[in-house]
Structures are given as C-alpha cells and as structure tokens.
Scaffold this active site. Structure first.
Site, PDB file in Angstrom:
ATOM      1  N   CYS A 188      45.216  45.654  46.294  1.00  0.00           N
ATOM      2  CA  CYS A 188      44.589  44.465  46.884  1.00  0.00           C
ATOM      3  C   CYS A 188      43.316  44.837  47.636  1.00  0.00           C
ATOM      4  O   CYS A 188      42.315  44.116  47.598  1.00  0.00           O
ATOM      5  CB  CYS A 188      45.562  43.756  47.825  1.00  0.00           C
ATOM      6  SG  CYS A 188      47.073  43.199  47.018  1.00  0.00           S
TER       7      CYS A 188
HETATM    8  C1  BEZ Z   1      48.928  46.724  45.958  1.00  0.00           C
HETATM    9  O1  BEZ Z   1      48.033  45.933  46.222  1.00  0.00           O
HETATM   10  O2  BEZ Z   1      48.703  47.913  45.844  1.00  0.00           O
HETATM   11  C2  BEZ Z   1      50.322  46.241  45.758  1.00  0.00           C
HETATM   12  C3  BEZ Z   1      50.774  45.096  46.412  1.00  0.00           C
HETATM   13  C4  BEZ Z   1      52.074  44.686  46.237  1.00  0.00           C
HETATM   14  C5  BEZ Z   1      52.907  45.384  45.413  1.00  0.00           C
HETATM   15  C6  BEZ Z   1      52.455  46.532  44.750  1.00  0.00           C
HETATM   16  C7  BEZ Z   1      51.148  46.953  44.928  1.00  0.00           C
END
Ligand code: BEZ
Length: 211
Positions: free
Chosen positions: A45
C-alpha cells in the site's frame, strides 16, 4: 450489492485527509478514480500511494480527481503520510478517505469476506463526469496495481466517449484505433477523413481521430 459498469457511483460523505468530502459534490463535473487499499502502514500500500501521488500531474492533465480509501481513521492516514513521503519521495497530494465504520466500503462492495472479513481489497472505480461507473478492477492484497494501466484505460475511456471508436489490445494514446462495428462505411467516410484500413469488414483501423 456489486457495482456494475453503467451504474451511478453511490454518493457518500466521509472524512478524509483533506477534510469532509461529499463525493458527488467533490467530483463536480470531473472524471474520478476511487480506489481502496487494505491497510495503512503496510508495504505494498505504501508503494501504491506513493505512485499515485507521483502521477498526480498525469491525472490532473486528464481532468481526473483521485481519492484513496481504507478502513483506517484519518489520524492513521496522516501519520502514515510522512512514511509515504519519506520512502516513496512524494507526499500524499490527494485525499485519503477514512472508513472506520465501513460505510463506503459496504456501499462499493470493497470488502470481500472470503478474502478478508475486515479489510478492503484493492478496488478501483473509474467514474465519468455523468457519475456513471466506467471501469471496475479488483486486485488482491498481495498484488500492487499498475497505475499506468489505470491512466491508459482513462485515455481510452475519454477517447471512446467522444469518438465512434474502440481501442485495440495494448493500445496507448496516439496509436491507431478501431472504428466501431455499428458504424457503416458510408457514415465512417464523413467521420474519419483520414480513411481506414479494412483488415476485415468488421476490423477497420484508423489513426486516432483527435491527434
Ligand atoms: C500490503 O500492502 O503490503 C499488504 C496489505 C494487506 C495485506 C497484505 C499486504
């Protein structure tokens, strides 16, 4: 209920990093992108939000307003924003909506319980100036999106909303396009003065009309 192409994008009021937003009012007559991410302070994210911030001028050029969303509160968004700026080189320059009560997430069907019962998936909605949904995308948490692809689709959507053309596989702005099959050759003569190449009667290739 799932939102389908051609549906009116549901309106809502929500807090954001840029204050309270009434979605339809905020969109005005612009195109819009509403996208969700699963969680603040997560790695994928962080890269996505930085990339969207870096592409702000590209969205602006196309008359597109962008808003992100997760179920986290504004206070978390604001704390996370400094990490985004520090690690991705561009600070948040578009509103990040807070949806702790999942009002917007439910409205847009952004929580897919069999993937995760509490977090939003990576949804994308492209919305036209008529407030109709023009594109939906859903990615899993583990896969970051390609926002150049979102811009490419917006180029296609904006072109095809103004001209009787469709865009072929892997098309990019400036490349040849396809005359819609519903248009007769006689009508096409008036609309496409540069002419076209008929590979098949239903596959007529013409230079991009607005270039
Ligand atoms: C991420 O943004 O890295 C992420 C967010 C939620 C679950 C898995 C990865």
């Amino acid at each position: 209920m799932a939102i389908r192409l051609g549906d009116t994008a549901p309106d809502f009021t929500a807090d954001s990093t840029q204050g309270t937003i009434n979605f339809h009012e905020w969109l005005g007559s612009s195109w819009g992108v509403l996208f969700s991410h699963p969680k603040d302070f997560t790695p994928v994210c962080t890269t996505e939000l930085g990339r969207v911030a870096a592409l702000k001028s590209e969205f602006d050029k196309r008359g597109v307003k962008v808003a992100g969303l997760s179920v986290d509160p504004v206070s978390d968004h604001l704390r996370w924003a400094s990490d985004i700026e520090e690690t991705q080189g561009t600070g948040l320059n578009f509103p990040l909506l807070a949806d702790p009560d999942r009002k917007v997430s439910d409205l847009y069907d952004m929580i897919h319980p069999n993937a995760n019962s509490t977090l939003t998936v990576r949804s994308v909605f492209v919305i036209g100036p008529d407030k109709k949904v023009k594109l939906t995308l859903t990615y899993p948490a583990s896969t970051g999106r390609n926002f150049d692809e979102i811009l490419r689709v917006i180029d296609s959507l904006q072109l095809t909303s103004n001209h009787s053309v469709a865009t072929p596989v892997d098309w990019k702005d400036g490349q040849d396009v396809i005359i819609v099959p519903s248009m007769s050759d006689d009508d096409a003569k008036g609309k496409f003065p540069k002419g076209w190449k008929a590979v098949k009667p239903y596959l007529r290739i013409t230079p991009q009309p607005n270039k």
